[in-house]
Design a protein around this motif. Structure first.
Motif, PDB file in Angstrom:
ATOM      1  N   LEU A  58       0.824  -1.209   0.000  1.00  0.00           N
ATOM      2  CA  LEU A  58       0.000   0.000   0.000  1.00  0.00           C
ATOM      3  C   LEU A  58       0.859   1.260   0.000  1.00  0.00           C
ATOM      4  N   HIS A  59       1.907   1.268   0.810  1.00  0.00           N
ATOM      5  CA  HIS A  59       2.785   2.431   0.859  1.00  0.00           C
ATOM      6  C   HIS A  59       3.507   2.619  -0.473  1.00  0.00           C
ATOM      7  N   LEU A  60       3.927   1.511  -1.068  1.00  0.00           N
ATOM      8  CA  LEU A  60       4.591   1.579  -2.368  1.00  0.00           C
ATOM      9  C   LEU A  60       3.631   2.091  -3.440  1.00  0.00           C
ATOM     10  N   ALA A  61       2.349   1.750  -3.302  1.00  0.00           N
ATOM     11  CA  ALA A  61       1.342   2.284  -4.234  1.00  0.00           C
ATOM     12  C   ALA A  61       1.270   3.797  -4.147  1.00  0.00           C
ATOM     13  N   MET A  62       1.315   4.333  -2.927  1.00  0.00           N
ATOM     14  CA  MET A  62       1.299   5.785  -2.762  1.00  0.00           C
ATOM     15  C   MET A  62       2.585   6.407  -3.336  1.00  0.00           C
ATOM     16  N   HIS A 203       4.134   0.700 -12.588  1.00  0.00           N
ATOM     17  CA  HIS A 203       4.945  -0.503 -12.365  1.00  0.00           C
ATOM     18  C   HIS A 203       6.424  -0.155 -12.250  1.00  0.00           C
ATOM     19  N   ASP A 204       6.921   0.639 -13.181  1.00  0.00           N
ATOM     20  CA  ASP A 204       8.349   0.967 -13.189  1.00  0.00           C
ATOM     21  C   ASP A 204       8.752   1.732 -11.932  1.00  0.00           C
ATOM     22  N   ARG A 205       7.881   2.653 -11.511  1.00  0.00           N
ATOM     23  CA  ARG A 205       8.207   3.449 -10.326  1.00  0.00           C
ATOM     24  C   ARG A 205       8.142   2.583  -9.060  1.00  0.00           C
ATOM     25  N   ALA A 206       7.143   1.707  -8.962  1.00  0.00           N
ATOM     26  CA  ALA A 206       7.039   0.819  -7.798  1.00  0.00           C
ATOM     27  C   ALA A 206       8.242  -0.119  -7.734  1.00  0.00           C
ATOM     28  N   ARG A 210      10.987   0.122  -4.647  1.00  0.00           N
ATOM     29  CA  ARG A 210      10.885  -1.020  -3.732  1.00  0.00           C
ATOM     30  C   ARG A 210      12.209  -1.321  -3.028  1.00  0.00           C
ATOM     31  N   ASN A 211      13.331  -1.048  -3.690  1.00  0.00           N
ATOM     32  CA  ASN A 211      14.629  -1.379  -3.104  1.00  0.00           C
ATOM     33  C   ASN A 211      15.585  -0.193  -3.219  1.00  0.00           C
ATOM     34  N   HIS A 212      15.309   0.846  -2.421  1.00  0.00           N
ATOM     35  CA  HIS A 212      16.196   2.001  -2.259  1.00  0.00           C
ATOM     36  C   HIS A 212      16.386   2.842  -3.522  1.00  0.00           C
ATOM     37  N   ALA A 213      15.527   2.673  -4.520  1.00  0.00           N
ATOM     38  CA  ALA A 213      15.648   3.411  -5.788  1.00  0.00           C
ATOM     39  C   ALA A 213      17.036   3.229  -6.410  1.00  0.00           C
ATOM     40  N   ILE A 214      17.559   2.021  -6.258  1.00  0.00           N
ATOM     41  CA  ILE A 214      18.871   1.699  -6.816  1.00  0.00           C
ATOM     42  C   ILE A 214      18.731   1.279  -8.274  1.00  0.00           C
ATOM     43  N   GLN A 215      19.538   1.858  -9.113  1.00  0.00           N
ATOM     44  CA  GLN A 215      19.657   1.426 -10.500  1.00  0.00           C
ATOM     45  C   GLN A 215      21.003   0.738 -10.668  1.00  0.00           C
ATOM     46  N   SER A 216      20.972  -0.451 -11.262  1.00  0.00           N
ATOM     47  CA  SER A 216      22.185  -1.243 -11.392  1.00  0.00           C
ATOM     48  C   SER A 216      22.004  -2.229 -12.522  1.00  0.00           C
ATOM     49  N   ASP A 217      23.095  -2.880 -12.894  1.00  0.00           N
ATOM     50  CA  ASP A 217      22.989  -3.954 -13.875  1.00  0.00           C
ATOM     51  C   ASP A 217      22.274  -5.161 -13.281  1.00  0.00           C
ATOM     52  N   GLY A 218      22.138  -5.179 -11.958  1.00  0.00           N
ATOM     53  CA  GLY A 218      21.351  -6.248 -11.349  1.00  0.00           C
ATOM     54  C   GLY A 218      22.022  -6.883 -10.156  1.00  0.00           C
ATOM     55  N   ILE A 234      14.385   8.720  -3.619  1.00  0.00           N
ATOM     56  CA  ILE A 234      14.270   8.245  -2.243  1.00  0.00           C
ATOM     57  C   ILE A 234      13.404   6.997  -2.249  1.00  0.00           C
ATOM     58  N   GLY A 235      13.996   5.875  -1.960  1.00  0.00           N
ATOM     59  CA  GLY A 235      13.267   4.611  -2.036  1.00  0.00           C
ATOM     60  C   GLY A 235      12.964   4.009  -0.678  1.00  0.00           C
ATOM     61  N   CYS A 236      12.622   2.741  -0.686  1.00  0.00           N
ATOM     62  CA  CYS A 236      12.258   1.994   0.521  1.00  0.00           C
ATOM     63  C   CYS A 236      13.003   0.661   0.498  1.00  0.00           C
ATOM     64  N   LYS A 237      12.844  -0.095   1.558  1.00  0.00           N
ATOM     65  CA  LYS A 237      13.362  -1.465   1.597  1.00  0.00           C
ATOM     66  C   LYS A 237      12.157  -2.395   1.769  1.00  0.00           C
ATOM     67  N   TYR A 238      11.484  -2.652   0.673  1.00  0.00           N
ATOM     68  CA  TYR A 238      10.220  -3.386   0.717  1.00  0.00           C
ATOM     69  C   TYR A 238      10.270  -4.705  -0.047  1.00  0.00           C
ATOM     70  N   ASP A 239      11.452  -5.107  -0.548  1.00  0.00           N
ATOM     71  CA  ASP A 239      11.502  -6.366  -1.285  1.00  0.00           C
ATOM     72  C   ASP A 239      11.311  -7.548  -0.331  1.00  0.00           C
ATOM     73  N   VAL A 240      10.685  -8.593  -0.825  1.00  0.00           N
ATOM     74  CA  VAL A 240      10.363  -9.759  -0.014  1.00  0.00           C
ATOM     75  C   VAL A 240      11.568 -10.694   0.034  1.00  0.00           C
ATOM     76  N   SER A 241      11.759 -11.385   1.147  1.00  0.00           N
ATOM     77  CA  SER A 241      12.835 -12.366   1.238  1.00  0.00           C
ATOM     78  C   SER A 241      12.471 -13.598   0.421  1.00  0.00           C
ATOM     79  N   VAL A 242      13.470 -14.363   0.038  1.00  0.00           N
ATOM     80  CA  VAL A 242      13.226 -15.542  -0.787  1.00  0.00           C
ATOM     81  C   VAL A 242      12.454 -16.605  -0.007  1.00  0.00           C
ATOM     82  N   ILE A 243      12.756 -16.753   1.285  1.00  0.00           N
ATOM     83  CA  ILE A 243      12.024 -17.736   2.098  1.00  0.00           C
ATOM     84  C   ILE A 243      10.558 -17.335   2.218  1.00  0.00           C
ATOM     85  N   ASP A 244      10.288 -16.059   2.489  1.00  0.00           N
ATOM     86  CA  ASP A 244       8.908 -15.585   2.557  1.00  0.00           C
ATOM     87  C   ASP A 244       8.204 -15.798   1.217  1.00  0.00           C
TER      88      ASP A 244
END
Length: 378
Positions: A58-62, A203-206, A210-218, A234-244
């Motif tokens: 929800l926060h990422l949607a905003m 989609h692109d902005r979310a 989702r992960n600190h607004a980092i742009q990288s080769d991956g 200014i981004g967030c740390k909202y990515d899900v863990s692999v186990i979750d």
């Protein structure tokens, strides 16, 4: 000693265990990508962005909507606190709307009146929740949104796997739809959320934020960031863990089975509790997946709940209206009687246990407990 029937109990099978074991062995497919792909395949949405919780979605949607200070978002006063909370984090303003007295969703007549009274460039959209797993009248909602040119974000935490007029929730016409894998648990076994949309820009902005607004080769398969990267916002740390993600994917693979079982339980409740004194059963107006089974108690709801707990049956309350919460009451000068339908509903509603791994015997025990308490209720 009374039996204990919890309000909710997670259903963990070999499917979940095997998925997590695969992650711990560093084998198999990318669970995060698989989870996002599963949502796209099932709902028909163009894009899926996984998150570490429904609130994060929800926060990422905003964030994706570029909400700013002073902007306004309409929401039902009968929502979980996460809904206005994600608005206030931007110093934007939630505008509360009363509810429909039958399905407890937002009252669309009141919604349109609030839109007329508050229409301006600052009014950006609405967050609309689907209480208990029964969607609001989405056709009318979307028509109103189009008329006033606002965005609709659906909080579909209770409606994962649900449908509206046969079409999957998540691809019915909202700008963004958000889900939670643990909507009613404080201490969840695993936690994940999902954001669905069809718009490239959202989609692109979310995805970026989702992960600190980092742009990288991956990142590599172990999650290591590549050597060179940049931060572009200014981004967030909202990515899900692999186990979750693995746990969520396993649960999602069984969602239809879970819904079918909850509908079976709801049918038993409907049959066994029909006509019970002091108890009014849920009103089914549209497709309903019964994430919650919400009854009304005509008087002394709290006494009824305490009596059930003495018999080992744990219940829930969905929800305490937001205008009764200290923060919003004080911040916006709200009065107890400002939202009459929500207030009356709050004073009467009670959610009974309903989850996929309840046995018929446990369901019958709940029914018998409700009947016994109702017979002695004053």
């Amino acid at each position: 000693m009374a039996r204990e029937i919890p309000f909710f109990k997670p259903d963990i099978t070999s499917v979940e265990r095997e998925a997590i074991d695969e992650v711990l062995s560093l084998e198999g497919e990318d669970k995060i990508e698989a989870l996002e792909r599963a949502f796209v395949d099932k709902t028909g949405a163009a894009y899926a962005v996984s998150t570490n919780s429904g609130t994060s979605a929800l926060h990422l949607a905003m964030c994706a909507m570029d909400l700013k200070r002073g902007d306004k978002i309409i929401c039902s006063v009968n929502s979980f606190p996460s809904v206005p909370e994600v608005v206030r984090h931007f110093d934007a303003e939630p505008i509360f709307v009363d509810i429909d007295s039958e399905d407890f969703n937002i009252d669309l007549d009141a919604f349109e009146k609030v839109l007329e009274a508050n229409y301006s460039k600052k009014l950006k959209g609405a967050i609309v929740n689907h209480v208990g797993g029964q969607p609001t009248d989405l056709a009318r909602l979307y028509a109103i949104a189009e008329k006033y040119n606002i965005k609709i974000v659906e909080d579909a935490s209770d409606a994962m796997g649900g449908t509206y007029e046969g079409k999957p929730i998540g691809a019915t016409g909202a700008d963004i739809t958000c889900f939670s894998f643990s909507p009613h648990m404080k201490h969840s076994v695993a936690n994940a959320g999902m954001l669905l949309c069809d718009d490239d820009t959202l989609h692109d902005r979310a995805t970026l934020l989702r992960n600190h607004a980092i742009q990288s080769d991956g990142w590599d398969k172990y999650g290591n960031l590549e050597y060179m990267y940049d931060v572009v916002d200014i981004g967030c740390k909202y990515d899900v863990s692999v186990i979750d993600a693995a746990y969520a994917l396993a649960q999602y693979s069984r969602i239809d089975q879970m819904i079918a079982r909850r509908q079976e339980i709801a049918a038993i409740y409907d049959k066994e509790l029909e006509g019970v004194k002091h108890v009014t059963l849920p009103v089914k107006k549209r497709d309903h997946i019964y994430q919650l089974y919400i009854i009304r108690i005509d008087r002394n709801r709290d006494g009824f709940a305490r009596a059930l707990k003495e018999k080992g049956v744990h219940t829930g309350l969905h929800y305490i209206p937001l205008h009764l919460m200290s923060y919003y009451k004080q911040k916006y000068g709200l009065r107890v009687n400002d939202f009459q339908q929500a207030l009356q509903t709050y004073q009467q509603v009670l959610s009974l246990p309903i989850y996929h791994n309840m046995s018929d015997d446990e369901v019958e025990y709940v029914c018998q407990a409700v009947k016994e308490v109702a017979a002695a209720h004053i």
